[in-house]
Every structure is written in structure tokens, then in C-alpha cells.
Scaffold this motif. Structure first.
Motif, PDB file in Angstrom:
ATOM      1  N   UNK A  48       0.830  -1.209   0.000  1.00 47.86           N
ATOM      2  CA  UNK A  48       0.000   0.000   0.000  1.00 47.86           C
ATOM      3  C   UNK A  48       0.861   1.254   0.000  1.00 47.86           C
ATOM      4  N   UNK A  49       1.857   1.293   0.886  1.00 45.58           N
ATOM      5  CA  UNK A  49       2.765   2.439   0.918  1.00 45.58           C
ATOM      6  C   UNK A  49       3.537   2.550  -0.390  1.00 45.58           C
ATOM      7  N   UNK A  50       3.958   1.404  -0.936  1.00 47.17           N
ATOM      8  CA  UNK A  50       4.661   1.386  -2.230  1.00 47.17           C
ATOM      9  C   UNK A  50       3.810   2.041  -3.306  1.00 47.17           C
ATOM     10  N   UNK A  51       2.549   1.672  -3.370  1.00 48.44           N
ATOM     11  CA  UNK A  51       1.670   2.226  -4.395  1.00 48.44           C
ATOM     12  C   UNK A  51       1.506   3.720  -4.263  1.00 48.44           C
ATOM     13  N   UNK A  52       1.382   4.205  -3.012  1.00 44.39           N
ATOM     14  CA  UNK A  52       1.145   5.631  -2.806  1.00 44.39           C
ATOM     15  C   UNK A  52       2.408   6.444  -3.074  1.00 44.39           C
ATOM     16  N   UNK A  53       3.574   5.993  -2.561  1.00 42.93           N
ATOM     17  CA  UNK A  53       4.788   6.780  -2.755  1.00 42.93           C
ATOM     18  C   UNK A  53       5.242   6.760  -4.212  1.00 42.93           C
ATOM     19  N   UNK A  54       4.850   5.744  -4.966  1.00 41.53           N
ATOM     20  CA  UNK A  54       5.227   5.667  -6.380  1.00 41.53           C
ATOM     21  C   UNK A  54       4.237   6.422  -7.269  1.00 41.53           C
ATOM     22  N   UNK A  55       3.046   6.705  -6.753  1.00 43.50           N
ATOM     23  CA  UNK A  55       1.987   7.298  -7.568  1.00 43.50           C
ATOM     24  C   UNK A  55       2.363   8.644  -8.186  1.00 43.50           C
ATOM     25  N   UNK A  56       3.009   9.572  -7.458  1.00 43.69           N
ATOM     26  CA  UNK A  56       3.355  10.837  -8.102  1.00 43.69           C
ATOM     27  C   UNK A  56       4.245  10.671  -9.323  1.00 43.69           C
ATOM     28  N   UNK A  57       5.085   9.639  -9.329  1.00 48.32           N
ATOM     29  CA  UNK A  57       5.973   9.387 -10.462  1.00 48.32           C
ATOM     30  C   UNK A  57       5.271   8.607 -11.567  1.00 48.32           C
ATOM     31  N   UNK A  58       4.545   7.538 -11.183  1.00 46.87           N
ATOM     32  CA  UNK A  58       3.908   6.676 -12.190  1.00 46.87           C
ATOM     33  C   UNK A  58       2.555   7.202 -12.637  1.00 46.87           C
ATOM     34  N   UNK A  59       1.928   8.050 -11.815  1.00 49.60           N
ATOM     35  CA  UNK A  59       0.600   8.547 -12.135  1.00 49.60           C
ATOM     36  C   UNK A  59      -0.453   7.829 -11.312  1.00 49.60           C
ATOM     37  N   UNK A  60      -1.384   8.601 -10.729  1.00 47.86           N
ATOM     38  CA  UNK A  60      -2.419   8.005  -9.895  1.00 47.86           C
ATOM     39  C   UNK A  60      -3.384   7.144 -10.687  1.00 47.86           C
ATOM     40  N   UNK A  61      -3.482   7.370 -11.991  1.00 50.40           N
ATOM     41  CA  UNK A  61      -4.406   6.589 -12.808  1.00 50.40           C
ATOM     42  C   UNK A  61      -3.744   5.396 -13.472  1.00 50.40           C
ATOM     43  N   UNK A  62      -2.450   5.180 -13.226  1.00 48.15           N
ATOM     44  CA  UNK A  62      -1.742   4.096 -13.903  1.00 48.15           C
ATOM     45  C   UNK A  62      -2.144   2.737 -13.343  1.00 48.15           C
ATOM     46  N   UNK A  63      -1.998   1.722 -14.186  1.00 42.41           N
ATOM     47  CA  UNK A  63      -2.341   0.359 -13.768  1.00 42.41           C
ATOM     48  C   UNK A  63      -1.442  -0.106 -12.626  1.00 42.41           C
ATOM     49  N   UNK A  64      -0.168   0.303 -12.661  1.00 46.44           N
ATOM     50  CA  UNK A  64       0.746  -0.100 -11.597  1.00 46.44           C
ATOM     51  C   UNK A  64       0.341   0.445 -10.250  1.00 46.44           C
ATOM     52  N   UNK A  65      -0.088   1.708 -10.225  1.00 48.07           N
ATOM     53  CA  UNK A  65      -0.519   2.320  -8.970  1.00 48.07           C
ATOM     54  C   UNK A  65      -1.758   1.632  -8.417  1.00 48.07           C
ATOM     55  N   UNK A  66      -2.771   1.458  -9.272  1.00 48.74           N
ATOM     56  CA  UNK A  66      -3.999   0.823  -8.814  1.00 48.74           C
ATOM     57  C   UNK A  66      -3.779  -0.637  -8.454  1.00 48.74           C
ATOM     58  N   UNK A  67      -2.899  -1.304  -9.199  1.00 50.61           N
ATOM     59  CA  UNK A  67      -2.612  -2.700  -8.879  1.00 50.61           C
ATOM     60  C   UNK A  67      -1.958  -2.847  -7.515  1.00 50.61           C
ATOM     61  N   UNK A  68      -0.993  -1.952  -7.222  1.00 55.39           N
ATOM     62  CA  UNK A  68      -0.324  -2.012  -5.921  1.00 55.39           C
ATOM     63  C   UNK A  68      -1.296  -1.696  -4.788  1.00 55.39           C
ATOM     64  N   UNK A  69      -2.127  -0.674  -4.978  1.00 57.74           N
ATOM     65  CA  UNK A  69      -3.075  -0.309  -3.930  1.00 57.74           C
ATOM     66  C   UNK A  69      -4.114  -1.408  -3.714  1.00 57.74           C
ATOM     67  N   UNK A  70      -4.622  -1.956  -4.807  1.00 57.73           N
ATOM     68  CA  UNK A  70      -5.615  -3.028  -4.674  1.00 57.73           C
ATOM     69  C   UNK A  70      -5.009  -4.255  -4.013  1.00 57.73           C
ATOM     70  N   UNK A  71      -3.786  -4.598  -4.413  1.00 60.33           N
ATOM     71  CA  UNK A  71      -3.122  -5.750  -3.800  1.00 60.33           C
ATOM     72  C   UNK A  71      -2.853  -5.534  -2.327  1.00 60.33           C
ATOM     73  N   UNK A  72      -2.416  -4.316  -1.970  1.00 62.07           N
ATOM     74  CA  UNK A  72      -2.147  -4.024  -0.570  1.00 62.07           C
ATOM     75  C   UNK A  72      -3.401  -4.086   0.275  1.00 62.07           C
ATOM     76  N   UNK A  73      -4.489  -3.500  -0.219  1.00 60.73           N
ATOM     77  CA  UNK A  73      -5.750  -3.522   0.533  1.00 60.73           C
ATOM     78  C   UNK A  73      -6.272  -4.950   0.668  1.00 60.73           C
ATOM     79  N   UNK A  74      -6.150  -5.740  -0.408  1.00 62.63           N
ATOM     80  CA  UNK A  74      -6.602  -7.131  -0.356  1.00 62.63           C
ATOM     81  C   UNK A  74      -5.817  -7.921   0.694  1.00 62.63           C
ATOM     82  N   UNK A  75      -4.519  -7.700   0.762  1.00 61.53           N
ATOM     83  CA  UNK A  75      -3.705  -8.402   1.759  1.00 61.53           C
ATOM     84  C   UNK A  75      -4.056  -7.956   3.174  1.00 61.53           C
ATOM     85  N   UNK A  76      -4.384  -6.699   3.360  1.00 58.41           N
ATOM     86  CA  UNK A  76      -4.788  -6.227   4.689  1.00 58.41           C
ATOM     87  C   UNK A  76      -6.132  -6.828   5.102  1.00 58.41           C
TER      88      UNK A  76
END
Length: 474
Positions: free
Chosen positions: A214-242
Motif C-alpha cells: 500500500x505504501x509502495x503504491x502511494x509513494x510511487x503514484x506521483x511518479x507513475x501517475x495516480x491513474x496508472x495500472x501499476x498504482x492501482x494494482x499495488x493499492x488493490x493488492x495491498x488492501x486485499x492483503x490487509x
């Protein structure tokens, strides 16, 4: 936790505990000035360079809950020592690194060591001072004051070491300090017998991976873009694991985190206050430093000197003033007032201009923000820890450290996105940069304002709880 005779070494032990907090926070700021030299020597790409910072923060945030549980099971002194050993190893790896991936490995190990040190340090503090509320408030104040001191010292030391020696010495610095801490721990810290119990391996993996992703997805978002598949994939994966982690905790007889702990009066509210305090304060410190250097043209040393008045004020207020105010007004009013004072300082900072003056535009506003941080930090930290049972002190310490660190990482990532969208991405343009930083200050102020209202709604006074006063109240 209760003692009939105070430990005569307790104030020396507190010095070591404060040193631990100082070093954990300094490790996030000391590398800032050295990053360009590290990029050139280790071959980091511009987009990957930020991971020298992020690798440490993600490892620290992801492993804090596990560190707190291990502290409860195996003893805080053992885990405190183990944390310094891991930090020592990670520092050596980071210092000798010849490639980017080895450097990141060293930073991950440093973060893992900090995740063992931080919760066990707070547990040891409670063991030493928890039975004496007056001393506990002073001890928490000294511990809390070590954080801003570490952040400012990192800026100075990073500049001095990088200019006069070389960037690997930033990490070699940790070797003698770690060795002294390891030796001193055995002589100063109280011991506690190991408790029977098991480590919830599945829960630890799910929590660590979920928080880290989850932290990975958020700290990478400004660089990769909040709408990118990588950002959403990391956030979704982190939330699912939590979610998986919570499900595991419900079923385990001996869970990593007893979910019922969050029903303890004030524990959840105090952790929420710490989360939002970190989410507002760290972006302020970060963007104020950038404004001083990139807009006003300050060098690294001058920028560090400009942050000193805030640091001095925080230390003085936390040590000499906050304990008295907590005793007079109680933790809840202090937390609410502190968060709103921080918000006022941030709103004031949002009026900075491209041709600003430090004495007029920065100094008074930064001191108001520092006042708010100093007033809110100690009572929220003390309430979060003292609300838990003594045998769950390590868990409570891990939770509150996790709250503040994740709040810091998420707040900084979110305000970075705000700043970039408002013009901070245009390097060399003072007007655009100032507009971006002003937007970030306003966004952080909104976080602090919301924190005050949430504290008002979630925290309860002793009379509302129906029992004794929190340990932080005299």
C-alpha cells in the motif's frame, strides 16, 4: 511495569531510548543532500533515486507490527538489541554498496532494524517510567523531542559528510553508534522474561506485505501517475492483503494483533491523531525545505539552519511546557488544540511568495506550526501507549509507530501529487514552484483541521471512560 524502587539507571536508559528515536528519524533525512552523489556513483536512474528513501520507509512501516509482537513475546530488551544488530548490518551493506540494488538492500535492512528498535524502545520507556506518571510525561517529552532533532541533524550531517568526506560515511556513522548502543543496552535496560506464545507467521506476512504494498503504491503514484495500472494494482493488492490479515486475526487463537485492542477507550482515537499528525507535519517540513532551497536559493547548510528555530522550539515545548499543560488541560484538549495550531501555521505558510523573506514569510508561520506539533505529539503518543494493557505494550507501541510512519508516507505522497499538479513539477520556475508548495501547505492544513475534529469526536475524557486518568496525565 510497576516498580517499588525506581531504577537508578532509568535516566541514562532514557538517553539511549531517545538516541534510538533520534537515529530512526535521522535516517530519513541524512541521505537527502547525498542523493546526487549516490546517483552518479551507483547508477540510479532519476526515477529510481527516490527509492533510497522509500526502501527504508516501506520496510519500517511494513514491519513495525511484527516488531511490536516480537517485543511482547521475546522481551523488549532482546528486540531492542536485535534491532541495533540489524541496523549495524544494513549500514555496512549500504556503505560498501557498489550497485543500486545492493544499496537498496542495505536500506531495507536499516528499515527492518528500525522496525525492531522503535516499538521495543517505547515498551522499555513504559517499563522504566510507567509506574510514575509525572516522570512518564517528562520521559515521553524527551523521547518526542528527539524526533525533530534527528530530522534537522540529518540535514546538517548529510551535508557535512557528503562535502568533506563521501556519501558512504553517512552509513559508516551508524556503525560505532550501533556498537555503543548494543553494549549499553545490556547494562542499562530492564529485562523481562519471554512470554509463552507463538508468532503468527501468516498474519505477519499478510500485514507486512499489505502495508508495504500500500505504501509502495502511494509513494510511487506521483511518479507513475495516480491513474496508472501499476498504482492501482499495488493499492488493490495491498488492501486485499490487509483484508486477508484481518480475517486471519479473527480466526487465530493467538493473533499478531488482537483486534479487540482497538476497542480500548482512546487507543483508536489517539492512533488516528498520530496518523494525521504525521500526514500534516512531514509534508510541511519537506516542502518548506524545498521552498528555502529551490525558491529562496538557500544552500543545504543555510536551509538546515533555517529549520533550527522550529527544532529548538519543539524541544523546549515538549520538555518544559507540554507536561505542565497536559496536567492542567488533559490530553484531549491538547491534541485538538495542537492539531489546529499546526493547521494555522500551515495556512500562514501557504502565503509564501517567489520573492519571500525568511524572517517575515517563513519564520513566524513555521514557529506556529512547530507549536502545534509540540502540543499534540506527546499527549497523543502517551494516550495511545498507556491505553493498552501492560502485556501488550509492545503491540501498542508498534501500532502507534505504524500509524505515524504510514501517515507520514501517505501524507507526503498525497501532498507531492498536489504540489506537482499545482506547478511544483516545473523546475527552475520560482513562481510555479511557489504555487505548488503553497497548495501542499494548504492540503496539509486541511489534514490537520480534519484531525482536530476527529480527535474531538473519538477521544474521551477520563470521566467519559469511567476509570482512571491516562498515564500521560499528571
Amino acid at each position: 511495569m510497576a516498580e517499588t524502587t525506581p531504577d537508578p539507571r532509568r535516566w541514562w536508559a532514557l538517553g539511549l531510548i531517545a538516541l534510538a528515536q533520534f537515529m530512526v528519524i535521522m535516517d530519513t533525512s541524512i541521505i537527502g543532500v547525498a542523493l546526487p552523489a549516490m546517483q552518479q556513483d551507483l547508477g540510479f536512474s532519476p526515477g529510481d533515486l527516490s527509492w533510497v528513501f522509500n526502501a527504508y520507509v516501506i520496510a519500517l512501516a511494513g514491519l513495525l507490527l511484527l516488531g511490536g509482537r516480537l517485543s511482547d513475546l521475546f522481551g523488549a530488551r532482546r528486540m531492542f538489541t536485535a534491532g541495533w544488530v540489524v541496523t549495524l548490518g544494513g549500514s555496512v551493506v549500504a556503505a560498501v554498496a557498489g550497485t543500486a540494488w545492493v544499496e537498496l538492500l542495505g536500506r531495507v535492512l536499516q528499515g527492518a532494524g528500525a522496525a525492531l528498535i522503535a516499538p521495543s524502545a517505547l515498551t522499555l520507556l513504559m517499563m522504566l517510567f510507567g509506574a510514575r506518571p509525572r516522570e512518564l510525561t517528562k520521559a515521553l517529552a524527551l523521547y518526542g523531542a528527539a524526533a525533530p532533532a534527528g530530522g534537522t541533524a540529518g540535514v546538517f550531517l548529510g551535508g557535512v559528510i557528503t562535502e568533506w568526506l563521501s556519501w558512504p560515511w553517512i552509513f559508516w556513522l551508524y556503525v560505532p553508534i550501533s556498537l555503543v548502543a548494543i553494549v549499553a543496552t545490556g547494562k542499562l535496560m530492564p529485562s523481562a522474561p519471554a512470554r509463552r506464545g507463538s508468532v503468527d507467521i501468516a498474519g505477519a506476512i499478510a500485514a507486512t506485505a499489505g502495508l508495504g504494498l500500500t505504501v509502495f503504491g502511494v509513494v510511487r503514484a506521483p511518479e507513475a501517475g495516480w491513474a496508472s495500472a501499476g498504482t492501482w494494482g499495488a493499492l488493490a493488492g495491498g488492501i486485499a492483503l490487509l483484508v486477508v490479515f484481518v480475517a486471519i486475526q479473527r480466526k487465530r487463537e493467538v493473533p499478531l494483533v488482537r483486534l479487540g485492542i482497538f476497542r480500548t477507550p482512546n487507543l483508536g482515537g489517539a492512533n488516528l491523531a498520530q496518523f494525521l499528525l504525521g500526514a500534516a507535519w512531514i509534508p510541511m517540513w519537506y516542502f518548506l525545505n524545498l521552498y528555502l532551497q529551490q525558491v529562496l536559493g538557500y544552500g543545504a547548510f543555510a536551509s538546515g539552519a533555517a529549520l533550527l528555530p522550529m527544532t529548538v522550539l519543539i524541544v523546549v515545548l515538549m520538555v518544559a511546557v507540554a507536561p505542565k499543560l497536559i496536567g492542567r488541560f488533559g490530553p484531549k484538549k491538547m491534541i485538538i488544540g495542537g492539531l489546529w495550531a499546526l493547521a494555522a501555521g500551515l495556512v500562514w505558510l501557504s502565503f509564501v511568495s517567489p520573492t519571500g523573506n525568511f524572517v517575515v514569510d517563513v519564520l513566524p508561520a513555521s514557529l506556529v506550526a512547530a507549536l502545534g506539533q509540540a502540543l499534540a505529539f506527546i499527549p497523543s503518543l502517551g494516550t495511545a501507549i498507556s491505553s493498552a494493557k501492560p502485556e501488550e505494550g509492545g503491540l501498542a507501541s508498534g501500532i502507534v509507530n505504524t500509524s505515524y510512519q504510514i501517515g507520514s508516507a501517505l501524507g507526503l505522497a498525497a501532498m507531492t501529487a498536489v504540489a506537482v499538479s499545482a506547478g511544483a513539477g516545473r523546475a527552475g520556475d520560482p513562481v510555479a514552484l511557489t504555487g505548488g508548495y503553497s497548495a501542499a501547505f494548504l492540503g496539509a492544513a486541511g489534514i490537520a483541521i480534519a484531525g482536530g475534529f476527529l480527535a474531538m469526536a473519538t477521544l474521551r475524557t477520563p470521566s467519559e471512560v469511567g476509570g482512571g486518568e491516562p498515564a500521560v496525565r499528571r
